[in-house]
Design a protein around this motif. Structure first.
Motif, PDB file in Angstrom:
ATOM      1  N   SER A  88    -102.880 -13.974  46.587  1.00  0.00           N
ATOM      2  CA  SER A  88    -102.529 -12.575  46.398  1.00  0.00           C
ATOM      3  C   SER A  88    -101.721 -12.125  47.610  1.00  0.00           C
ATOM      4  O   SER A  88    -101.646 -12.805  48.610  1.00  0.00           O
ATOM      5  N   PRO A  90    -100.881 -10.034  50.932  1.00  0.00           N
ATOM      6  CA  PRO A  90    -101.690  -9.438  51.998  1.00  0.00           C
ATOM      7  C   PRO A  90    -101.573  -7.918  51.964  1.00  0.00           C
ATOM      8  O   PRO A  90    -100.588  -7.371  51.449  1.00  0.00           O
ATOM      9  N   PRO A  91    -102.561  -7.216  52.507  1.00  0.00           N
ATOM     10  CA  PRO A  91    -102.553  -5.752  52.479  1.00  0.00           C
ATOM     11  C   PRO A  91    -101.292  -5.124  53.071  1.00  0.00           C
ATOM     12  O   PRO A  91    -100.819  -4.107  52.570  1.00  0.00           O
ATOM     13  N   SER A  92    -100.712  -5.732  54.097  1.00  0.00           N
ATOM     14  CA  SER A  92     -99.511  -5.163  54.707  1.00  0.00           C
ATOM     15  C   SER A  92     -98.341  -5.132  53.717  1.00  0.00           C
ATOM     16  O   SER A  92     -97.561  -4.179  53.698  1.00  0.00           O
ATOM     17  N   VAL A  94     -98.696  -5.052  50.382  1.00  0.00           N
ATOM     18  CA  VAL A  94     -99.057  -4.063  49.366  1.00  0.00           C
ATOM     19  C   VAL A  94     -98.702  -2.661  49.851  1.00  0.00           C
ATOM     20  O   VAL A  94     -98.127  -1.858  49.107  1.00  0.00           O
ATOM     21  N   VAL A  95     -99.004  -2.377  51.110  1.00  0.00           N
ATOM     22  CA  VAL A  95     -98.693  -1.056  51.678  1.00  0.00           C
ATOM     23  C   VAL A  95     -97.186  -0.821  51.696  1.00  0.00           C
ATOM     24  O   VAL A  95     -96.710   0.270  51.348  1.00  0.00           O
ATOM     25  N   LYS A  98     -96.014  -0.122  48.159  1.00  0.00           N
ATOM     26  CA  LYS A  98     -96.440   1.218  47.742  1.00  0.00           C
ATOM     27  C   LYS A  98     -95.585   2.291  48.411  1.00  0.00           C
ATOM     28  O   LYS A  98     -95.222   3.285  47.780  1.00  0.00           O
TER      29      LYS A  98
END
Length: 140
Positions: A88, A90-92, A94-95, A98
Motif C-alpha cells: 500500500s 505510505p501515509p506521506s 496518501v497525504v 489528498k
C-alpha cells in the motif's frame, strides 16, 4: 498421486502471522479466509491439487506459481509482488495525493470547477508523487 509444487514459498514471520490471523477471522469475507489458507498451505509445500481438495476449491495451475498464490491474498497489489514494493502507499504519499485533490483546478492550469479522478491521477503521476496509481485506488 499429486506431484509436489515446483514452487517454494517462504513466508516471513510477519507474513505468516498476518495470514494465520486472516485465516481464523470468521467475520472476514469467505474469499479472504480461503486465500490466506491457500498461501499457508502452499508455504507448507503442498501441491495445488492437495490444497484444492483440503479447501474444497477448484485447482488452479499457473506458470507463474507462487506469485499467483500471493496474488490471491493481495489481488490489488498483483504487480508489486516480488519487487520488494510495499502493498500500500505510505501515509506521506496518501497525504500528498489528498492535498492535490483539494487543490483548486485553476492552480493546476485546468479550467474546471473541480478535479476528476483522472485529473488527480494524471497530476499525481506528473508531479512524481506516485509512479502509478489506479483510478479505483484514488476513489477509495
Amino acid at each position: 498421486m499429486p506431484r509436489p509444487s515446483p514452487f517454494h514459498i517462504v513466508l516471513t514471520r510477519d507474513e505468516q502471522h498476518e495470514l494465520e490471523t486472516r485465516a481464523r477471522k470468521y467475520t472476514s469475507p469467505y474469499r479472504d479466509v480461503v486465500r490466506a489458507k491457500i498461501v499457508l498451505l502452499a508455504a507448507q509445500g503442498l501441491s495445488n491439487d492437495v490444497i484444492a481438495a483440503r479447501l474444497d476449491t477448484p485447482a488452479r495451475s499457473s506458470a507463474s506459481g507462487a506469485n499467483d498464490l500471493l496474488w490471491l491474498v493481495y489481488p490489488a497489489s498483483r504487480s508489486n509482488l516480488g519487487a520488494g514494493v510495499p502493498l500500500s502507499f505510505p501515509p506521506s504519499v496518501v497525504v500528498q495525493v489528498k492535498a492535490l485533490a483539494c487543490e483548486l483546478p485553476h492552480r493546476l492550469g485546468l479550467p474546471l470547477s473541480r478535479l476528476s479522478l483522472a485529473d488527480i491521477r494524471q497530476e499525481a503521476m506528473a508531479q512524481g508523487i506516485v509512479a502509478q496509481v489506479s483510478g479505483t485506488t484514488l476513489w477509495r
